[in-house]
Design a protein around this motif. Structure first.
Motif, short mmCIF file in Angstrom:
data_model
loop_
_atom_site.label_atom_id
_atom_site.label_comp_id
_atom_site.label_asym_id
_atom_site.label_seq_id
_atom_site.Cartn_x
_atom_site.Cartn_y
_atom_site.Cartn_z
N SER A 1 50.50 83.34 14.46
CA SER A 1 51.35 82.16 14.70
C SER A 1 51.67 81.43 13.41
O SER A 1 52.66 80.72 13.31
CB SER A 1 50.65 81.13 15.60
OG SER A 1 49.96 81.72 16.64
N LYS B 1 57.34 79.35 19.44
CA LYS B 1 56.93 78.92 20.78
C LYS B 1 55.69 79.64 21.25
O LYS B 1 54.81 79.04 21.83
CB LYS B 1 58.06 79.17 21.76
CG LYS B 1 59.08 78.06 21.70
CD LYS B 1 60.12 78.18 22.75
CE LYS B 1 61.03 76.97 22.67
NZ LYS B 1 62.35 77.24 23.18
N SER B 2 55.63 80.95 21.04
CA SER B 2 54.42 81.63 21.47
C SER B 2 54.22 82.96 20.74
O SER B 2 55.17 83.56 20.25
CB SER B 2 54.43 81.88 22.98
OG SER B 2 55.27 82.96 23.29
N TYR C 1 53.70 75.63 24.00
CA TYR C 1 54.42 74.99 25.11
C TYR C 1 53.48 74.24 26.03
O TYR C 1 53.91 73.55 26.93
CB TYR C 1 55.24 76.03 25.90
CG TYR C 1 54.49 77.29 26.27
CD1 TYR C 1 53.73 77.36 27.42
CD2 TYR C 1 54.55 78.41 25.44
CE1 TYR C 1 53.05 78.52 27.75
CE2 TYR C 1 53.85 79.57 25.77
CZ TYR C 1 53.11 79.61 26.92
OH TYR C 1 52.42 80.75 27.25
N THR D 1 47.22 84.94 24.10
CA THR D 1 48.47 84.22 23.83
C THR D 1 48.15 82.89 23.16
O THR D 1 47.24 82.19 23.56
CB THR D 1 49.24 83.96 25.13
OG1 THR D 1 49.55 85.22 25.71
CG2 THR D 1 50.55 83.24 24.85
N SER D 2 48.91 82.60 22.10
CA SER D 2 48.82 81.29 21.47
C SER D 2 50.20 80.68 21.62
O SER D 2 51.17 81.20 21.08
CB SER D 2 48.45 81.48 20.00
OG SER D 2 48.56 80.26 19.33
N GLY D 3 50.29 79.61 22.41
CA GLY D 3 51.62 79.03 22.64
C GLY D 3 51.58 77.54 22.42
O GLY D 3 50.57 76.89 22.66
N PRO E 1 58.52 80.61 27.49
CA PRO E 1 58.12 79.32 26.91
C PRO E 1 58.89 78.15 27.52
O PRO E 1 58.42 77.02 27.52
CB PRO E 1 58.47 79.46 25.43
CG PRO E 1 58.61 80.91 25.20
CD PRO E 1 59.02 81.54 26.49
N THR F 1 51.92 86.56 21.47
CA THR F 1 51.03 87.30 22.37
C THR F 1 50.54 88.55 21.64
O THR F 1 51.35 89.27 21.07
CB THR F 1 51.76 87.70 23.67
OG1 THR F 1 52.31 86.52 24.26
CG2 THR F 1 50.80 88.36 24.65
N SER G 1 52.82 71.63 17.18
CA SER G 1 52.00 72.41 18.10
C SER G 1 50.53 72.25 17.73
O SER G 1 50.19 71.82 16.63
CB SER G 1 52.37 73.89 18.00
OG SER G 1 51.66 74.49 16.94
#
Length: 308
Positions: free
Chosen positions: A271, A251-252, A224, A220-222, A201, A254, A236
Motif C-alpha cells: 500500500s 483505495k485498497s 475505505y 486486504t488493506s483498504g 471500495p 489485496t 487512510s
C-alpha cells in the motif's frame, strides 16, 4: 453429510470468524474451541497492552538490555525482519512507537499532528536496530524509547497458526477469517472451491470481482473503512513508517499467497511503496500475487492474477 459450521468471535480486538467443514456438529465445535484458544494464546504472547507479555518486556528494556524470549516470538521477529529487508523497510515492526501517538482514526481527529514531533519520533523507527541473538535467544532494541508491535503481522500469524492447528486435528476444509484476512484450505461443503469477493471500495458490501481460492490466504488493506478527512483531504489509516504520514492515492490492496502471515505482512508495504515499485516487487516473488485499486478506481494486478 458435510456441513459448514461457523462461529464469529472477537479476538485480538478484531472480529474473527472460524468455519469448519464437518459432518458432526459436536466435533466441529470442539475444533472451533481449540482454534479460538490458540488465537487467544497468541494474543497474550504478542500484545503490548499486558505487563505480562514478552513483547511488553522487550519494549520496556529498549536501550537497556536484551530480553530472553520464547522461540516462537524470536522466530516471528526474525521473519518480520526478513520481510523488512525484502520490502526495503516499508514493513517495520519497530513502528510501534508512532501510530497511536499521533494518528487516531476514530474520525474525531480534526487537524494534522505536529509534523516536527513525528520527525523526531521517526528516529526510533528502524528495523535494523532490532538485534537478535540466537545463541542467547534474546531480543534487544538498541535505542531507548524504541517499541515493537505486531499490528502488521499478528492477525495473519494467528490465522495461519489456527489453520495449521485445525489441519493437525484432521479438519480437511475450513476458513479462519481474521477480520478480512483469510486463511483457507480444502473446499466448501458442496465440494466447490471457496470463493472470495474483492470488495468494491465505493461499496464495501458489494464485491466487484470473485476469485476461486483454496489452500490460499488473502489479506486486504483498504482505506475505505478507517480514515479521517482533514481540510477536505482523506487520510487512510495505513502509515508510511519512513515518513510517519498516511498513504494517499490508494483505495485498497489485496494480497494472495499460501501463507496468511506473509499475506498480512505484505499488504501494508504494497500500500505504501507506490504502485509500480509494489508490482515490480510482487512479480519477483514466487506464489505471491496482488490487486491494487487507486483513488480513481483504476485496477492494477500482478502478472498471474485472473479476475472473474
Amino acid at each position: 453429510m458435510l456441513r459448514e459450521f461457523k462461529r464469529p468471535q472477537k479476538l485480538m480486538g478484531n472480529a474473527f470468524e472460524i468455519t469448519v467443514v464437518s459432518n458432526d456438529e459436536n466435533s466441529a465445535n470442539q475444533h472451533i474451541d481449540a482454534a479460538i484458544e490458540e488465537i487467544r494464546r497468541i494474543e497474550k504472547l504478542l500484545t503490548t497492552f499486558s505487563d505480562e507479555s514478552q513483547t511488553h518486556l522487550i519494549n520496556r528494556n529498549a536501550g537497556i538490555h536484551p530480553v530472553k524470549v520464547d522461540w516462537e516470538i524470536f522466530n516471528l521477529i526474525e521473519r518480520s525482519l526478513i520481510i523488512s529487508r525484502i520490502t526495503d523497510g516499508y514493513f517495520d515492526i519497530s513502528y510501534g512507537g508512532i501510530d497511536k501517538r499521533f494518528w487516531n482514526f476514530d474520525r474525531e481527529m480534526k487537524e494534522l499532528p505536529n509534523l516536527e514531533l513525528i520527525k523526531d519520533h521517526l528516529k526510533l523507527v528502524n528495523y535494523q536496530n532490532i538485534i537478535l541473538d540466537r545463541n542467547s535467544q534474546t531480543v534487544f532494541l538498541k535505542e531507548k524509547g524504541m517499541r515493537i508491535g505486531f499490528g502488521g503481522i499478528g492477525k495473519g500469524y494467528a490465522a495461519e497458526m489456527a489453520k495449521q492447528m485445525l489441519q493437525k486435528r484432521g479438519v480437511n476444509s475450513g476458513i479462519v477469517n481474521a477480520s478480512g484476512d483469510l486463511a483457507t484450505w480444502g473446499n466448501q461443503a458442496n465440494g466447490k472451491p471457496w470463493t472470495v469477493g474483492i470488495a468494491d471500495p465505493e461499496n464495501a458490501k458489494r464485491p466487484f470481482s470473485y476469485m476461486n481460492i483454496t489452500d490460499m490466504a488473502v489479506a486486504t488493506s483498504g482505506n475505505y473503512e478507517k480514515f479521517v478527512v482533514i481540510n477536505g483531504k482523506k487520510y487512510s489509516h495505513t502509515i508510511n513508517p519512513k515518513t510517519g504520514m498516511p498513504v494517499l492515492g490508494l483505495k485498497s490492496v489485496t494480497i494472495f499467497c499460501s501463507n496468511a502471515e506473509i499475506a498480512d505482512a505484505m499488504a501494508t508495504p504494497v500500500s505504501i511503496m507506490g504502485i509500480n515499485a509494489a508490482l515490480n516487487m510482487i512479480n519477483q516473488i514466487n506464489h505471491l500475487e496482488c490487486i491494487i485499486i487507486d483513488d480513481q478506481n483504476k485496477i492494477y494486478s500482478s502478472q498471474n492474477i485472473n479476475l472473474k
